[in-house]
Motif scaffolding. Structure first.
Motif, PDB file in Angstrom:
ATOM      1  N   ASP A  32      35.212  44.014  45.144  1.00  0.00           N
ATOM      2  CA  ASP A  32      36.264  44.851  44.580  1.00  0.00           C
ATOM      3  C   ASP A  32      36.800  44.327  43.254  1.00  0.00           C
ATOM      4  OD1 ASP A  32      37.845  42.678  45.233  1.00  0.00           O
ATOM      5  OD2 ASP A  32      38.979  43.701  46.811  1.00  0.00           O
ATOM      6  N   THR A  46      31.897  50.161  37.496  1.00  0.00           N
ATOM      7  CA  THR A  46      31.237  49.613  38.684  1.00  0.00           C
ATOM      8  C   THR A  46      29.750  49.463  38.422  1.00  0.00           C
ATOM      9  OG1 THR A  46      30.895  51.816  39.657  1.00  0.00           O
ATOM     10  CG2 THR A  46      32.927  50.624  40.262  1.00  0.00           C
ATOM     11  N   LYS A  95      34.936  38.962  44.569  1.00  0.00           N
ATOM     12  CA  LYS A  95      34.543  39.864  45.643  1.00  0.00           C
ATOM     13  C   LYS A  95      34.021  41.166  45.021  1.00  0.00           C
ATOM     14  CE  LYS A  95      38.723  39.713  47.126  1.00  0.00           C
ATOM     15  NZ  LYS A  95      39.988  39.932  47.878  1.00  0.00           N
ATOM     16  N   ALA A 116      32.813  45.996  41.361  1.00  0.00           N
ATOM     17  CA  ALA A 116      33.680  46.307  40.230  1.00  0.00           C
ATOM     18  C   ALA A 116      33.356  45.365  39.082  1.00  0.00           C
ATOM     19  CB  ALA A 116      35.146  46.153  40.646  1.00  0.00           C
TER      20      ALA A 116
END
Length: 696
Positions: free
Chosen positions: A599, A678, A597, A644
């Motif tokens: 994140d 990121t 995902k 991320a």
């Protein structure tokens, strides 16, 4: 061969001093060999053939290559029992190695009277010879000069689907007299282009002798694609160049020398004789009851699971032998490396239902010649139970529409497409593992001859097939395409830029997925058919590759495709022979694939059904033998997404591919994304990174 002895092979085989003629027919009562002089409307001689078992044969001394011939076959005309013999019809030898001339459509080419009541039960006494092509005796000798097949492993294969004439007809670097011919396939300009792209196999649309259907001729059109076979042993004569048949062999030899395999798209599921109300050209008049599968309980009718009027009956040993003999000839005499079988489910109907243990599959696998070539199925036909993706035997590859459609739907921005996309990228394990095959069984494509080109896939949402003469009713109605806001050509720079990015997204997904990627001719040059998604009858610039326009439309796209091929070739993680399972390694805790995902967390079991998910990350290669890890980010949404950056065995990640850049090559390849940081992924983009190994 002693007089009266049965020839070892069917067809017309030159011995050096004469020709052995042999024809199969189980139900004929007499067979006459007809010999023709050049341009003569009628035969100069008829030679009765002797019968031994189901083989009719004769040997003629003093006859040699170039002799024109055909057959007249006598027997019962009993349509209700499936027999349609009519000696008034000149018939093509199913084993003919070459045909001369084309069908001149006339009612005489039908075994019945087309205007009669219950027409196919009537009997025609008109002679069809003036309207029929002739078979030609050939000398198959050729000096191959040490040719050897490249024998590329499936895992190293990149297929380029092409049409002989369409690929070469407009190439400015090919001499005019060679354009559109077999010889042009081996021209340095074509070979260099394929090598530049990283292509390892060229898959040719049908080159078996085929007919221009009567309804097309009446419209002033032709059967451009060639899916209307007249004979399975003869190369289509309209593609012959100055060198004749040797020109095709020389092209194969040259391609092999360049490391490129040759795969033929073959149509053994039906023939040009159509349904029972079709013409009598060959098989129907030789032994209709053997060659064609009858409708259940009704020998008068043909079983039609192909949509083309008839289906060859490969539940019969004689028909299986015929097809195997044809395949063997193409491997032994033309050195081809494999076959793509059109509507392949038809070949396994035994007699009517699909049977994965059918005689054809069994004998093909056991054949010492054919058991070592590439076999690719179009795994469906239009009959009941005909969709058989995943149902073919070990050793076969299959066109995977469950790769094509989810990938198209994801990139057009549909919701709920991530699960299907992931299954496709991972090699379609759910489909192919049950048959004991690996991801290389999946032939992955986003565009093929049948449908939109890649450029049209991002420029049209509605088919534009008016030129086909069927009031725009033909062709697929559901293409999962997106025109990026404007239907057809546009000068809007924003739309054009989006289309360029979408083409790259689609290509990158196909090339970075597990399985065998296939490119459509001209997609690397933005070839457009003006929105025609069924250009089967367009033997004209609509379907030909315009090399000069393509180079102007998106000049960096060929370099992008070549770069993708280089990435694939350089990373074993993209060319696995076993499936991805996502199971942690006991020692490292790493998986062969991680689905992430934004994140940085893994997508959990209960999160896959999130309809709104339009982006994901993929890390693979922790178990790759070359130790080269990859991290891919895919975003089909309209907004940028911050991802991320994972570690997962890498100290950091260096950019390797960006579909927002025309060539795909990152502007700053030395830039490294550190694990724990990121990265912003722009809308509608694929970003690929290579892993930087941890030290210490």
């Amino acid at each position: 061969m002693p007089a009266g002895a049965v020839p070892a092979a069917l067809g017309a085989n030159w011995t050096g001093t004469g020709v052995e003629f042999a024809l199969f027919s189980a139900h004929a009562e007499a067979v006459e060999l007809c010999l023709f002089d050049e341009d003569a409307p009628a035969e100069r001689a008829r030679v009765p053939l002797e019968r031994t078992g189901d083989t009719w044969h004769a040997r003629l001394e003093g006859v040699g290559p170039g002799q024109l011939y055909g057959y007249r076959v006598h027997g019962p005309y009993e349509p209700l029992a499936g027999h349609r013999f009519n000696p008034n019809k000149l018939l093509l030898d199913p084993h003919a190695r070459l045909l001369s001339g084309a069908i001149r459509w006339d009612d005489a080419t039908y075994g019945f009277l087309p205007d009669a009541e219950e027409a196919d039960l009537s009997f025609s006494e008109s002679d069809s010879a003036p309207f029929m092509p002739r078979c030609v005796v050939v000398d198959p000798a050729f000096d191959w000069r040490g040719d050897a097949p490249p024998r590329r492993p499936w895992s190293e294969t990149l297929i380029y689907e092409a049409h002989v004439r369409g690929l070469t007809r407009l190439h400015p670097g090919i001499p005019p007299e060679l354009r559109g011919t077999y010889e042009a396939l081996g021209h340095p300009a074509i070979v260099a282009h394929l090598q530049r792209l990283g292509v390892t196999a060229i898959e040719l649309l049908p080159i078996h002798a085929f007919a221009d259907d009567r309804f097309l001729v009446q419209r002033g059109l032709t059967n451009y694609w060639g899916y209307s076979s007249l004979g399975f042993f003869a190369p289509e004569a309209r593609y012959l160049g100055p060198a004749g048949l040797p020109g095709l062999k020389e092209a194969v030899r040259v391609l092999h020398r360049a490391g490129i395999e040759v795969i033929l798209d073959v149509v053994y599921n039906h023939t040009a004789e159509l349904e029972e109300t079709g013409p009598t050209l060959s098989f129907r008049g030789i032994d209709n009851a053997v060659y064609y599968k009858p409708a259940p309980g009704d020998p008068r009718r043909t079983f039609n699971c192909t949509g083309c009027g008839n289906s060859l009956d490969l539940s019969r040993p004689a028909v299986v032998r015929h097809v195997l003999d044809s395949l063997r000839l193409w491997v032994e005499e033309y050195h081809v490396d494999g076959f793509r079988f059109d509507l392949a489910s038809t070949l396994a109907r035994n007699p009517y239902d699909f049977d994965p243990e059918c005689p054809f599959f069994a004998q093909l696998a056991a054949d010492p010649v054919l058991g070592r070539v590439k076999l690719i199925a179009e795994p469906w036909d239009i009959g009941e139970g005909g969709y058989r993706l995943g149902g073919f035997p070990p050793g076969w590859g299959e066109w995977n529409d469950l790769f094509r459609d989810p990938v198209r739907r994801f990139w057009r921005g549909e919701e709920g497409q991530v699960p299907g996309l992931v299954r496709a990228i991972a090699g379609s394990r759910e489909i192919f593992e049950p048959s004991g095959r690996g991801p290389c069984a999946s032939v992955n494509y986003v565009a093929s001859h049948d449908g939109y080109t890649l450029a049209d896939l991002v420029a049209y949402e509605r088919r534009h097939n008016w030129a086909n003469g069927e009031e725009n009713r033909d062709g697929h109605g559901h293409n999962h395409s997106w025109n990026c806001g404007v239907e057809g050509p546009t000068d809007d720079p924003a739309v054009r830029a989006l289309r360029a990015r979408q083409k790259r997204n689609l290509l990158a997904t196909a090339m970075l997925a597990q399985g065998v990627p296939m490119l459509l001719m001209g997609d690397e040059l933005s070839r457009s058919q003006g929105g025609n998604n069924n250009a089967y009858c367009q033997d004209n610039p609509t379907a030909w590759l315009d090399w000069e326009r393509g180079a102007e439309e998106d000049p960096a796209l060929p370099d992008f495709v070549a770069y993708l091929a280089d990435i694939r070739r350089s990373h074993a993680a993209l060319r696995r022979t076993g499936f991805l399972y996502g199971i942690p390694d006991p020692g490292t805790g790493l998986k062969d694939v991680h689905w992430l995902k934004p994140d940085g967390g893994e997508i959990a079991a209960g999160e896959w059904q999130d309809e709104h998910r339009r982006a994901l990350g993929m890390v693979l290669g922790s178990d790759a033998p070359d130790g080269r890890m990859l991290f891919a980010l895919l975003n089909s949404g309209d907004a940028a997404i911050r991802f991320a950056v994972p570690g997962l065995g890498a100290a950091g990640w260096a950019p390797l591919l960006d579909t927002g850049i025309p060539t795909g090559r990152p502007d700053a390849p030395e830039r490294t994304c550190q694990a724990g940081g990121t990265f912003i992924v722009e809308p509608r983009s694929v970003i690929l990174f290579r892993g930087i190994k941890q030290t210490g």
